[in-house]
Design an enzyme around this catalytic site. Structure first.
Site, PDB file in Angstrom:
ATOM      1  N   ARG A 103      14.107 -16.469  16.634  1.00 43.12           N
ATOM      2  CA  ARG A 103      14.933 -17.600  16.181  1.00 43.12           C
ATOM      3  C   ARG A 103      16.310 -17.129  15.747  1.00 43.12           C
ATOM      4  O   ARG A 103      16.463 -15.986  15.308  1.00 43.12           O
ATOM      5  CB  ARG A 103      14.252 -18.295  14.998  1.00 43.12           C
ATOM      6  CG  ARG A 103      13.113 -19.204  15.405  1.00 43.12           C
ATOM      7  CD  ARG A 103      12.589 -19.957  14.196  1.00 43.12           C
ATOM      8  NE  ARG A 103      11.712 -21.031  14.596  1.00 43.12           N
ATOM      9  CZ  ARG A 103      12.117 -22.294  14.783  1.00 43.12           C
ATOM     10  NH1 ARG A 103      13.365 -22.638  14.580  1.00 43.12           N
ATOM     11  NH2 ARG A 103      11.254 -23.204  15.162  1.00 43.12           N
ATOM     12  N   ARG A 163      13.610 -15.896  11.177  1.00 46.07           N
ATOM     13  CA  ARG A 163      12.663 -16.132  10.070  1.00 46.07           C
ATOM     14  C   ARG A 163      11.326 -15.411  10.259  1.00 46.07           C
ATOM     15  O   ARG A 163      10.622 -15.181   9.304  1.00 46.07           O
ATOM     16  CB  ARG A 163      12.433 -17.628   9.845  1.00 46.07           C
ATOM     17  CG  ARG A 163      11.717 -18.312  10.971  1.00 46.07           C
ATOM     18  CD  ARG A 163      11.392 -19.736  10.623  1.00 46.07           C
ATOM     19  NE  ARG A 163      12.557 -20.598  10.658  1.00 46.07           N
ATOM     20  CZ  ARG A 163      12.486 -21.924  10.795  1.00 46.07           C
ATOM     21  NH1 ARG A 163      11.310 -22.504  10.874  1.00 46.07           N
ATOM     22  NH2 ARG A 163      13.566 -22.661  10.840  1.00 46.07           N
ATOM     23  N   HIS A 193       3.519 -15.569  13.665  1.00 52.60           N
ATOM     24  CA  HIS A 193       3.111 -15.736  12.271  1.00 52.60           C
ATOM     25  C   HIS A 193       2.497 -14.477  11.658  1.00 52.60           C
ATOM     26  O   HIS A 193       2.276 -14.419  10.452  1.00 52.60           O
ATOM     27  CB  HIS A 193       2.237 -16.975  12.120  1.00 52.60           C
ATOM     28  CG  HIS A 193       3.051 -18.205  12.419  1.00 52.60           C
ATOM     29  ND1 HIS A 193       4.192 -18.510  11.704  1.00 52.60           N
ATOM     30  CD2 HIS A 193       2.960 -19.134  13.393  1.00 52.60           C
ATOM     31  CE1 HIS A 193       4.747 -19.599  12.216  1.00 52.60           C
ATOM     32  NE2 HIS A 193       4.023 -19.990  13.242  1.00 52.60           N
ATOM     33  N   GLU A 231      10.421 -16.610  23.849  1.00 55.72           N
ATOM     34  CA  GLU A 231      10.768 -18.001  23.568  1.00 55.72           C
ATOM     35  C   GLU A 231      12.076 -18.025  22.788  1.00 55.72           C
ATOM     36  O   GLU A 231      12.240 -17.257  21.834  1.00 55.72           O
ATOM     37  CB  GLU A 231       9.637 -18.550  22.702  1.00 55.72           C
ATOM     38  CG  GLU A 231       9.349 -19.993  22.871  1.00 55.72           C
ATOM     39  CD  GLU A 231       8.242 -20.377  21.934  1.00 55.72           C
ATOM     40  OE1 GLU A 231       7.086 -20.030  22.235  1.00 55.72           O
ATOM     41  OE2 GLU A 231       8.540 -20.977  20.895  1.00 55.72           O
ATOM     42  N   ASN A 252       0.818 -16.309  20.749  1.00 54.39           N
ATOM     43  CA  ASN A 252       2.095 -16.239  20.033  1.00 54.39           C
ATOM     44  C   ASN A 252       1.854 -15.510  18.706  1.00 54.39           C
ATOM     45  O   ASN A 252       1.032 -15.944  17.891  1.00 54.39           O
ATOM     46  CB  ASN A 252       2.602 -17.666  19.804  1.00 54.39           C
ATOM     47  CG  ASN A 252       3.908 -17.702  19.039  1.00 54.39           C
ATOM     48  OD1 ASN A 252       4.071 -17.000  18.051  1.00 54.39           O
ATOM     49  ND2 ASN A 252       4.826 -18.536  19.466  1.00 54.39           N
ATOM     50  N   THR A 261       8.950 -25.730  16.240  1.00 56.67           N
ATOM     51  CA  THR A 261       9.608 -26.477  17.319  1.00 56.67           C
ATOM     52  C   THR A 261       9.070 -27.907  17.337  1.00 56.67           C
ATOM     53  O   THR A 261       7.866 -28.119  17.388  1.00 56.67           O
ATOM     54  CB  THR A 261       9.313 -25.789  18.679  1.00 56.67           C
ATOM     55  OG1 THR A 261       9.495 -24.391  18.518  1.00 56.67           O
ATOM     56  CG2 THR A 261      10.223 -26.316  19.758  1.00 56.67           C
ATOM     57  N   HIS A 281       1.481 -25.788  21.918  1.00 56.97           N
ATOM     58  CA  HIS A 281       1.926 -26.287  20.621  1.00 56.97           C
ATOM     59  C   HIS A 281       0.823 -27.093  19.950  1.00 56.97           C
ATOM     60  O   HIS A 281       0.364 -28.094  20.482  1.00 56.97           O
ATOM     61  CB  HIS A 281       3.204 -27.132  20.675  1.00 56.97           C
ATOM     62  CG  HIS A 281       3.984 -26.988  19.394  1.00 56.97           C
ATOM     63  ND1 HIS A 281       3.642 -27.653  18.248  1.00 56.97           N
ATOM     64  CD2 HIS A 281       5.031 -26.205  19.081  1.00 56.97           C
ATOM     65  CE1 HIS A 281       4.465 -27.289  17.290  1.00 56.97           C
ATOM     66  NE2 HIS A 281       5.319 -26.408  17.756  1.00 56.97           N
ATOM     67  N   GLU A 290       6.675 -25.631  30.391  1.00 55.75           N
ATOM     68  CA  GLU A 290       5.589 -25.637  29.410  1.00 55.75           C
ATOM     69  C   GLU A 290       5.550 -27.037  28.813  1.00 55.75           C
ATOM     70  O   GLU A 290       6.536 -27.503  28.233  1.00 55.75           O
ATOM     71  CB  GLU A 290       5.829 -24.590  28.316  1.00 55.75           C
ATOM     72  CG  GLU A 290       4.698 -24.604  27.282  1.00 55.75           C
ATOM     73  CD  GLU A 290       4.845 -23.542  26.209  1.00 55.75           C
ATOM     74  OE1 GLU A 290       5.418 -22.464  26.469  1.00 55.75           O
ATOM     75  OE2 GLU A 290       4.371 -23.799  25.086  1.00 55.75           O
ATOM     76  N   HIS A 342       8.930 -15.864  19.470  1.00 55.45           N
ATOM     77  CA  HIS A 342      10.125 -16.710  19.409  1.00 55.45           C
ATOM     78  C   HIS A 342      11.125 -16.000  18.501  1.00 55.45           C
ATOM     79  O   HIS A 342      10.881 -15.859  17.296  1.00 55.45           O
ATOM     80  CB  HIS A 342       9.726 -18.077  18.833  1.00 55.45           C
ATOM     81  CG  HIS A 342      10.847 -19.080  18.786  1.00 55.45           C
ATOM     82  ND1 HIS A 342      10.626 -20.390  18.438  1.00 55.45           N
ATOM     83  CD2 HIS A 342      12.172 -18.973  19.026  1.00 55.45           C
ATOM     84  CE1 HIS A 342      11.775 -21.057  18.477  1.00 55.45           C
ATOM     85  NE2 HIS A 342      12.729 -20.214  18.819  1.00 55.45           N
TER      86      HIS A 342
HETATM   87  N1  PXP Z   1       4.859 -23.120  22.800  1.00 55.94           N
HETATM   88  C1  PXP Z   1       6.093 -23.279  22.273  1.00 55.94           C
HETATM   89  C2  PXP Z   1       7.219 -23.565  23.191  1.00 55.94           C
HETATM   90  C3  PXP Z   1       6.310 -23.143  20.883  1.00 55.94           C
HETATM   91  O1  PXP Z   1       7.544 -23.322  20.375  1.00 55.94           O
HETATM   92  C4  PXP Z   1       5.227 -22.814  20.059  1.00 55.94           C
HETATM   93  C5  PXP Z   1       5.455 -22.592  18.595  1.00 55.94           C
HETATM   94  O2  PXP Z   1       6.212 -21.450  18.407  1.00 55.94           O
HETATM   95  C6  PXP Z   1       3.963 -22.653  20.654  1.00 55.94           C
HETATM   96  C7  PXP Z   1       3.805 -22.830  22.013  1.00 55.94           C
HETATM   97  C8  PXP Z   1       2.764 -22.294  19.846  1.00 55.94           C
HETATM   98  O3  PXP Z   1       2.491 -23.344  18.981  1.00 55.94           O
HETATM   99  P1  PXP Z   1       1.404 -23.154  17.836  1.00 55.94           P
HETATM  100  O4  PXP Z   1       1.904 -22.069  16.941  1.00 55.94           O
HETATM  101  O5  PXP Z   1       1.332 -24.492  17.209  1.00 55.94           O
HETATM  102  O6  PXP Z   1       0.121 -22.760  18.538  1.00 55.94           O
END
Ligand code: PXP
Length: 250
Positions: A44, A48, A9, A69, A6, A100, A190, A151, A42
Site C-alpha cells: 500500500r 501499513r 496480515h 496487488e 494473501n 479494499t 475478498h 479478479e 498488497h
Molecule cells: N483480493 C484483493 C484484490 C484484495 O484487495 C484482498 C484484500 O487485500 C483480497 C483478495 C483478500 O481479501 P481477504 O483478506 O478478505 O481474504
C-alpha cells in the site's frame, strides 16, 4: 482451481510491535509447503502492512505464483517492474479504508489504463489483472483493453445474507461466464472464508484462482494456538530453575 494466500496480515501483526516477527516471508514459505499455489501481497502507499524489503525477499523465496496487488500509481508501477512478479493485480486504494472496498471503476479509468498502466507492462513477464465488481460494463472494458485476467470482487457476496446473497452469487456467476466467453481468465477474492467458500465454489463457474487472506490467517491462529500453548508449557517444564524454590503456596 488454485489457492493464492494473501500474507498481508502476518505483516500487520509484525508491525504492531515493530519486531521482526511474525515474518511474512516465513509465512509464505509455510503456505507454499502446505500446497498453496501462489502468494499475494498488497504494497500500500501508506505501507501499513507489507514493506518494501518484504517485497524483494518474497520475490527471492516464492516458488509458485507471486501476485503483487497495488494501486496504479507511478511509484508502485516502478517497484512492480523492478520486482517482475508473475501477476500484478490492480486495485483501487483509499487511505481511509480498512481494506479494499470495491473494484476498479473502469468507466472512469479506461483511458489511464490504456495509455499508461498497461503499456508499462508490455514486454515483461507480468500478467495484468484488474480487480472488478461483477458488472458487465467493467468486464467489457477489460476485454476491450486486452487485459488477460480479472479478479472478481467477492466482498459483497461475503457480507450478504438471505436473498441478497443469492443475488450476489448470481451476479458473480454471470460475470464469470461473461469474462470466460471473452477469453479472460477469472480469479476471485475478498472476504472469502470456510463458511462462504463452499457455496461460492459450487455455484460460480470458470474460476482459475481464489485469493484469501484475512480469514485464512485468522483461522491459522486458532488452529495453531492450542499446540503452541502446549509447546510453551513443555518448555517451562523442561527448563524450570532447579535450585531453591520460592515461597510455597501450599
Ligand atoms: N483480493 C484483493 C484484490 C484484495 O484487495 C484482498 C484484500 O487485500 C483480497 C483478495 C483478500 O481479501 P481477504 O483478506 O478478505 O481474504
Amino acid at each position: 482451481m488454485q489457492l493464492y494466500v494473501n500474507i498481508d496480515h502476518v505483516a500487520t501483526l509484525r508491525n504492531a510491535r515493530g519486531e521482526g516477527y511474525p515474518d511474512p516471508i516465513q509465512a509464505a514459505r509455510v503456505c507454499e509447503e502446505a500446497g498453496a499455489h501462489g502468494i499475494v501481497f498488497h504494497l500500500r502507499g501508506d505501507r501499513r502492512h507489507i514493506q518494501d524489503p518484504d517485497v524483494f525477499r518474497l520475490k527471492d523465496v516464492v516458488t509458485g505464483v507471486l501476485d503483487f496487488e497495488m494501486a496504479a500509481t507511478d511509484e508502485m508501477i516502478r517497484i512492480c517492474r523492478e520486482v517482475d512478479p508473475h501477476l500484478v493485480t490492480f486495485v483501487p486504494e483509499n487511505r481511509q479504508e480498512l481494506t479494499t472496498e470495491g473494484g476498479l471503476d473502469m468507466t472512469r479509468l479506461e483511458i489511464i489504463y490504456s495509455e499508461k498502466v498497461l503499456p508499462a507492462f508490455e514486454g515483461t513477464r507480468t500478467q495484468v489483472s484488474l480487480f472488478l465488481d461483477p458488472e458487465p460494463t467493467h468486464i467489457d472494458i477489460a476485454a476491450r483493453l486486452g487485459v488477460p485476467v480479472i479478479e472478481l470482487h467477492t466482498g459483497r457476496y461475503a457480507n450478504a445474507r438471505g436473498e441478497a446473497r443469492n443475488v450476489e452469487l448470481q451476479r458473480l456467476t454471470e460475470a464469470a461466464i461473461q469474462a470466460h466467453q471473452l477469453g479472460i481468465t477469472v480469479n476471485a477474492g475478498h472476504g472469502l472464508n470456510l463458511q462462504n467458500l463452499p457455496e461460492f465454489l459450487e455455484t460460480v463457474p470458470h474460476l482459475n484462482d481464489i485469493s484469501i487472506g484475512h480469514a485464512l490467517i485468522s483461522d491459522a491462529l486458532f488452529q495453531g494456538l492450542s499446540s503452541t500453548v502446549k509447546t510453551y508449557l513443555n518448555c517451562m517444564d523442561d527448563h524450570t530453575h532447579q535450585g531453591e524454590s520460592g515461597p510455597s503456596t501450599a
